[in-house]
Design an enzyme around this catalytic site. Structure first.
Site, short mmCIF file in Angstrom:
data_model
loop_
_atom_site.label_atom_id
_atom_site.label_comp_id
_atom_site.label_asym_id
_atom_site.label_seq_id
_atom_site.Cartn_x
_atom_site.Cartn_y
_atom_site.Cartn_z
N SER A 28 8.50 -22.88 23.12
CA SER A 28 8.71 -22.13 22.08
C SER A 28 8.48 -22.77 20.71
O SER A 28 8.70 -22.13 19.45
CB SER A 28 9.98 -21.35 21.93
OG SER A 28 11.00 -21.78 21.89
N ASN A 115 22.16 -20.54 24.17
CA ASN A 115 21.93 -19.06 24.19
C ASN A 115 22.78 -18.55 22.99
O ASN A 115 22.17 -17.46 22.21
CB ASN A 115 22.59 -18.33 25.39
CG ASN A 115 21.85 -19.15 26.71
OD1 ASN A 115 20.73 -19.52 26.48
ND2 ASN A 115 22.33 -18.61 27.87
N THR A 160 -2.78 19.16 -1.24
CA THR A 160 -2.08 19.79 0.32
C THR A 160 -3.44 19.68 1.16
O THR A 160 -4.28 20.24 0.67
CB THR A 160 -1.38 20.86 0.31
OG1 THR A 160 -2.32 22.06 -0.06
CG2 THR A 160 -0.18 21.05 -0.72
N HIS A 161 -3.40 19.28 2.24
CA HIS A 161 -4.48 19.20 3.24
C HIS A 161 -5.73 18.25 2.65
O HIS A 161 -6.96 18.68 2.77
CB HIS A 161 -5.05 20.66 3.64
CG HIS A 161 -4.11 21.60 3.90
ND1 HIS A 161 -3.55 21.61 5.43
CD2 HIS A 161 -3.03 22.18 3.38
CE1 HIS A 161 -2.62 22.54 5.46
NE2 HIS A 161 -2.39 22.90 4.17
N SER A 283 -20.59 -6.62 -1.42
CA SER A 283 -21.28 -6.66 -0.10
C SER A 283 -22.17 -7.77 -0.11
O SER A 283 -22.76 -7.94 -1.44
CB SER A 283 -21.83 -5.53 0.11
OG SER A 283 -22.89 -5.49 0.85
N LYS A 289 -21.98 -2.56 -4.34
CA LYS A 289 -20.67 -2.47 -3.74
C LYS A 289 -19.40 -3.06 -4.38
O LYS A 289 -19.63 -4.09 -4.46
CB LYS A 289 -20.82 -2.45 -2.35
CG LYS A 289 -21.62 -1.92 -1.42
CD LYS A 289 -21.32 -0.55 -0.78
CE LYS A 289 -20.11 -0.60 -0.12
NZ LYS A 289 -19.97 -0.58 1.40
N ASN A 291 -15.70 -3.35 -2.83
CA ASN A 291 -15.01 -2.79 -1.46
C ASN A 291 -13.35 -3.00 -1.70
O ASN A 291 -12.85 -4.08 -2.05
CB ASN A 291 -15.29 -3.50 -0.23
CG ASN A 291 -16.96 -3.14 0.10
OD1 ASN A 291 -17.26 -1.87 -0.29
ND2 ASN A 291 -17.50 -4.07 0.50
N GLU A 296 -7.49 -2.04 2.09
CA GLU A 296 -7.91 -1.50 3.41
C GLU A 296 -7.08 -2.53 4.47
O GLU A 296 -6.67 -2.05 5.77
CB GLU A 296 -9.42 -2.06 4.00
CG GLU A 296 -10.28 -0.85 3.19
CD GLU A 296 -11.75 -1.20 3.12
OE1 GLU A 296 -12.45 -0.54 3.90
OE2 GLU A 296 -12.11 -2.22 2.31
N TYR A 323 22.05 -13.57 28.91
CA TYR A 323 20.68 -14.26 28.36
C TYR A 323 19.65 -14.31 29.51
O TYR A 323 19.80 -14.44 30.62
CB TYR A 323 20.97 -15.51 27.93
CG TYR A 323 19.72 -16.17 27.34
CD1 TYR A 323 19.35 -16.07 25.93
CD2 TYR A 323 18.78 -16.98 28.19
CE1 TYR A 323 18.02 -16.46 25.66
CE2 TYR A 323 17.62 -17.46 27.62
CZ TYR A 323 17.23 -17.30 26.54
OH TYR A 323 16.21 -18.07 25.87
N GLN A 328 13.16 -15.23 24.67
CA GLN A 328 12.41 -16.11 23.74
C GLN A 328 11.35 -15.30 23.06
O GLN A 328 10.85 -16.00 22.11
CB GLN A 328 11.86 -17.31 24.71
CG GLN A 328 11.14 -18.40 23.95
CD GLN A 328 11.08 -19.56 24.62
OE1 GLN A 328 11.96 -20.25 24.77
NE2 GLN A 328 9.93 -20.20 25.07
N LYS A 331 10.94 -13.73 18.94
CA LYS A 331 10.72 -14.20 17.87
C LYS A 331 9.21 -13.88 17.15
O LYS A 331 9.28 -13.64 16.00
CB LYS A 331 10.87 -15.89 17.89
CG LYS A 331 12.34 -16.29 18.14
CD LYS A 331 12.50 -17.67 18.59
CE LYS A 331 13.77 -17.85 19.25
NZ LYS A 331 13.47 -17.26 20.54
#
Ligand code: ARG
Length: 466
Positions: A28, A115, A160-161, A283, A289, A291, A296, A323, A328, A331
């Site tokens: 690990s 442990n 709304t909606h 772009s 463009k 973006n 995003e 344990y 392990q 993490k």
């Protein structure tokens, strides 16, 4: 005993070397080396306690504590070579300590096991993460409040909606996200409280025969909740990590909602904001463009944070006490989610600060959507028309205006009279969006006086020193 087996902490009973593929799946170190500072700090507190309790000589304790300081410096200087054969951060630190101070290093592991050690390290790491996340959330909240304050008079359609519904203040909209962040911060504080309980002293699973003092170690390391009450639970409990991941999942869901609005608002269709060049991309083929990539990505990264939560819960499901090596796998989801949410919060603050708010475009959208139809209905109801009928009359007014390409405020009094005789000249001020907003004085409503008070309160809470 083979050479390879002898390097391991558990080499004693082994005669054959570990398979190379086993080493790879078992190691690990490439992710848990992030715990080095916590591992060293906890070992130093442990050694000091062992010495105070007479379990370790003062000389050995001093050698261990100073040696660990040096290991820390070497790690920070990039001088430690990480080796899969040494499995994890705990073994690396101890192996280097042994090279530095000799056999006293072997006494550090008295009255503990990896442990309880790893559980302690991860809790310490999560405690620091809670503090960092809280700070990042605070700065994100400040950015929202600053933006709201800078455009305190700006009116926008409330939806709304995703249909234009009623006019609201832009600042009111931003303050909704400030509320979500308060809840995120409360949940973090609550998670912190349960994380700050020390597992060290549970040893492998059953406790230890040595006369240790875990409460002193807890105090030394800042575990304000004292020491764990049950050794089996202490080494196998990862609730604190699962809680943190839930808090982060919900926080990231909140961020993704704002990110989505930023994406929408920056389209030509909405045109409510312009994001700065610093947080957008162009772009390679379409020169026009711009973006909203940062927004995003914040929206998109929600998938991995939710995945991190599910990954950990799935690891924990069905695990017998105490344990198991499955643990392990706790993490990477924790590290990933913390890093992701921190990054997103830290991007959002300057992104909000650098956004241009197009107040005229918002105001125009308020004008175009018949957002004052509710005002007209309320006006009629206030004049004694039953609300159902008032709703019907307002609907006919909308149809009339729509057919002739006008807004409700552009209809003439004669036209209104033809719809209902109770309508007088005083209908026109009622149709103003500012009027609609300022009448919404119910607690938490969008009225200007409410929003200014909410901004002031947020200021006091977010900049307490000023
Ligand atoms: N690297 C291990 C982990 O992260 C440390 C504990 C190992 N304990 C053991 N009994 N093998 O869980």
């Amino acid at each position: 005993m083979s050479d390879q087996a002898s390097q391991k902490q558990w080499g004693g009973r082994f005669t054959e070397p570990t398979h190379e593929l086993m080493e790879r799946i078992n190691a690990s170190i490439f992710f848990d080396r992030r715990l080095y500072a916590q591992d060293i700090r906890a070992s130093q507190a442990h050694a000091a306690m062992l010495a105070r309790q007479g379990i370790l000589s003062l000389d050995d304790a001093v050698a261990i504590i100073q040696g660990l300081d040096q290991v820390k410096q070497e790690i920070e200087a990039g001088e430690i070579k990480w080796r899969v054969s040494l499995e994890d951060i705990h073994t690396h630190v101890e192996a280097r300590l042994r090279e530095l101070i000799g056999e006293a290093a072997g006494r550090l592991h008295t009255a503990r096991s990896r442990n309880d050690q790893v559980a302690t390290d991860l809790r310490l790491w999560v405690m620091q993460a809670c503090r960092d996340l809280d700070q990042a959330l605070l700065e994100y909240q400040r950015a929202l409040v600053e933006l709201g304050q800078a455009h305190v008079g700006a009116i926008m359609p409330g939806y709304t909606h995703l249909q234009r519904a009623q006019p609201i203040l832009f600042a009111h909209h931003l303050l909704a996200y400030v509320e979500m962040a308060w809840r995120d911060r409360e949940r973090l504080a609550d998670c912190y409280r349960r994380t700050a309980v020390l597992p060290l002293g549970a040893a492998a699973l059953a406790g230890t025969t040595h006369p240790i003092d875990p409460f002193a170690v807890a105090q030394d390391l800042g575990f304000s909740g004292g020491a764990c009450g049950n050794s089996l639970d202490a080494v196998s409990d990862r609730d604190f990590a699962a809680e943190l991941l839930f808090v982060l999942a919900l926080c990231q869901v909140h961020l993704s909602r704002l990110a989505e609005e930023l994406v929408l608002w920056s389209t030509s269709e909405f045109g409510f904001i312009r994001l700065s060049d610093a947080f957008t991309t162009g772009s390679s083929i379409m020169p026009q463009k711009k973006n909203p990539d940062a927004a995003e990505l914040i929206r998109g990264k929600t998938g991995r944070v939710l995945g991190d939560l599910v990954a950990l819960l799935t690891v924990l499901k069905g695990l017998p006490l105490a344990y198991n090596k499955d643990l392990q796998e706790d993490k990477e989801p924790v590290f990933d989610a913390v890093q992701t949410v921190l990054d997103c919060l830290r991007v959002l603050a300057p992104m909000l600060a650098g956004a241009t708010v197009r107040e005229e475009a918002m105001a125009q959208a308020v004008k175009e959507g018949f957002l004052n139809a509710t005002e007209l209905a309320d006006y009629l109801a206030a004049k004694g028309v039953p609300f159902r009928q008032a709703h019907e009359i307002a609907g006919r007014a909308v149809r009339l205006a729509e057919q002739s390409g006008r807004t409700l405020e552009e209809l003439t009094l004669d036209e209104y009279k033809s719809l209902s005789s109770v309508i007088e000249q005083d209908v026109f001020p009622v149709l103003e969006a500012e009027h609609a907003i300022d009448r919404r004085i119910s607690p938490g409503g969008t009225a200007g006086e409410n929003v200014r008070a909410a901004l002031n309160l947020a200021r006091k809470r977010l900049w307490p020193e000023s």
